[in-house]
Design a protein around this motif. Sequence first.
Motif, PDB file in Angstrom:
ATOM      1  N   THR A 271       0.839  -1.206   0.000  1.00  0.00           N
ATOM      2  CA  THR A 271       0.000   0.000   0.000  1.00  0.00           C
ATOM      3  C   THR A 271       0.868   1.247   0.000  1.00  0.00           C
ATOM      4  OG1 THR A 271      -1.597  -1.229   1.329  1.00  0.00           O
ATOM      5  CG2 THR A 271      -1.925   1.142   1.140  1.00  0.00           C
ATOM      6  N   ILE A 272       1.864   1.261   0.877  1.00  0.00           N
ATOM      7  CA  ILE A 272       2.753   2.405   0.929  1.00  0.00           C
ATOM      8  C   ILE A 272       3.549   2.498  -0.367  1.00  0.00           C
ATOM      9  CG2 ILE A 272       4.731   3.414   2.108  1.00  0.00           C
ATOM     10  CD1 ILE A 272       2.414   1.183   4.037  1.00  0.00           C
ATOM     11  N   GLY A 273       3.950   1.342  -0.918  1.00  0.00           N
ATOM     12  CA  GLY A 273       4.661   1.336  -2.186  1.00  0.00           C
ATOM     13  C   GLY A 273       3.867   2.008  -3.289  1.00  0.00           C
ATOM     14  N   HIS A 274       2.554   1.834  -3.272  1.00  0.00           N
ATOM     15  CA  HIS A 274       1.697   2.479  -4.279  1.00  0.00           C
ATOM     16  C   HIS A 274       1.845   3.990  -4.219  1.00  0.00           C
ATOM     17  CE1 HIS A 274      -1.854   4.046  -6.284  1.00  0.00           C
ATOM     18  NE2 HIS A 274      -2.222   4.593  -5.137  1.00  0.00           N
ATOM     19  N   PHE A 275       1.785   4.560  -3.015  1.00  0.00           N
ATOM     20  CA  PHE A 275       1.857   6.011  -2.889  1.00  0.00           C
ATOM     21  C   PHE A 275       3.241   6.543  -3.255  1.00  0.00           C
ATOM     22  CE2 PHE A 275      -1.933   5.161  -0.364  1.00  0.00           C
ATOM     23  CZ  PHE A 275      -2.764   6.162  -0.804  1.00  0.00           C
ATOM     24  N   TYR A 276       4.281   5.805  -2.890  1.00  0.00           N
ATOM     25  CA  TYR A 276       5.623   6.206  -3.287  1.00  0.00           C
ATOM     26  C   TYR A 276       5.744   6.181  -4.800  1.00  0.00           C
ATOM     27  CZ  TYR A 276       7.966   6.377   1.262  1.00  0.00           C
ATOM     28  OH  TYR A 276       8.364   6.741   2.514  1.00  0.00           O
ATOM     29  N   CYS A 277       5.187   5.145  -5.425  1.00  0.00           N
ATOM     30  CA  CYS A 277       5.258   4.999  -6.876  1.00  0.00           C
ATOM     31  C   CYS A 277       4.551   6.141  -7.575  1.00  0.00           C
ATOM     32  CB  CYS A 277       4.664   3.656  -7.282  1.00  0.00           C
ATOM     33  SG  CYS A 277       4.849   3.248  -9.024  1.00  0.00           S
ATOM     34  N   VAL A 278       3.367   6.487  -7.082  1.00  0.00           N
ATOM     35  CA  VAL A 278       2.602   7.574  -7.677  1.00  0.00           C
ATOM     36  C   VAL A 278       3.352   8.904  -7.533  1.00  0.00           C
ATOM     37  CG1 VAL A 278       0.490   8.951  -7.463  1.00  0.00           C
ATOM     38  CG2 VAL A 278       0.365   6.457  -7.448  1.00  0.00           C
ATOM     39  N   ALA A 279       3.915   9.130  -6.331  1.00  0.00           N
ATOM     40  CA  ALA A 279       4.649  10.362  -6.112  1.00  0.00           C
ATOM     41  C   ALA A 279       5.858  10.449  -7.028  1.00  0.00           C
ATOM     42  CB  ALA A 279       5.087  10.460  -4.651  1.00  0.00           C
ATOM     43  N   ALA A 280       6.566   9.332  -7.212  1.00  0.00           N
ATOM     44  CA  ALA A 280       7.737   9.327  -8.084  1.00  0.00           C
ATOM     45  C   ALA A 280       7.344   9.548  -9.541  1.00  0.00           C
ATOM     46  CB  ALA A 280       8.482   7.991  -7.935  1.00  0.00           C
ATOM     47  N   ALA A 281       6.223   8.991  -9.951  1.00  0.00           N
ATOM     48  CA  ALA A 281       5.784   9.127 -11.338  1.00  0.00           C
ATOM     49  C   ALA A 281       5.381  10.545 -11.661  1.00  0.00           C
ATOM     50  CB  ALA A 281       4.613   8.173 -11.613  1.00  0.00           C
ATOM     51  N   ASN A 282       4.890  11.276 -10.660  1.00  0.00           N
ATOM     52  CA  ASN A 282       4.411  12.643 -10.898  1.00  0.00           C
ATOM     53  C   ASN A 282       5.523  13.679 -10.867  1.00  0.00           C
ATOM     54  OD1 ASN A 282       1.842  11.735 -11.190  1.00  0.00           O
ATOM     55  ND2 ASN A 282       1.167  12.252  -9.123  1.00  0.00           N
ATOM     56  N   HIS A 283       6.747  13.247 -10.462  1.00  0.00           N
ATOM     57  CA  HIS A 283       7.827  14.232 -10.329  1.00  0.00           C
ATOM     58  C   HIS A 283       9.131  13.642 -10.821  1.00  0.00           C
ATOM     59  CE1 HIS A 283       5.208  16.902  -8.119  1.00  0.00           C
ATOM     60  NE2 HIS A 283       4.789  15.838  -7.481  1.00  0.00           N
TER      61      HIS A 283
END
Length: 199
Positions: A187-199
């Motif tokens: 679950t936390i990996g999902h949010f890290y992944c999304v944050a990395a993809a957006n920046h």
Amino acid sequence: MPTASPTLRARLNVLSTQGPPNLQYFHRALPQCIFICAGQNNGGRTIVVTVNDEIQNFRAVVRPASAPVAGPAAFPVDDRSQGIRQEFNLVQNNANAPNTNANNIRQGVITAWQQTPANFANHANEQCMPLKVPGFTVKPRCLRCQGLFRYNIAHSIQLQNEEAGFRGRKGQPLNTLCFRNFGCAETIGHFYCVAAANH
């Protein structure tokens, strides 16, 4: 070792840690689970997440704040988790009955869930590997994570087999098979992944 950009670091800083109820063990606990995401959609960054869960009365659940990433990327994990859990509840009695194939029954729920794109977070281009600690052996994702977070596990026959075996477990209560909220490292990996993809 490369460091995160200030923008990415600012995004990741909204991820907070819920303190342990027993501070005596704050510096003693080891991670119980490691989730590794080697992705394409997140800019090719490798993301590693570790979590603890009730080791020597220690609980540290890393969880996103109320709005981890602005806009549509703020995936409503709680609501979606509750939805898939309810669907698993509907089939659980049959899955636990004698002479039934629990793996096929639960896989049917996961497949049906992922046929509606709005239901799950699509990380199909990211290869993932969840590991147990100690030992660093392959750890199957829970039923919720298998249905809610679509990662690429085609690279590992062992992980595929472990998850099929996990779906096939009978006689265990659903809350040991299908976690909720932000307790899973994936679950936390999902949010890290999304944050990395957006920046």
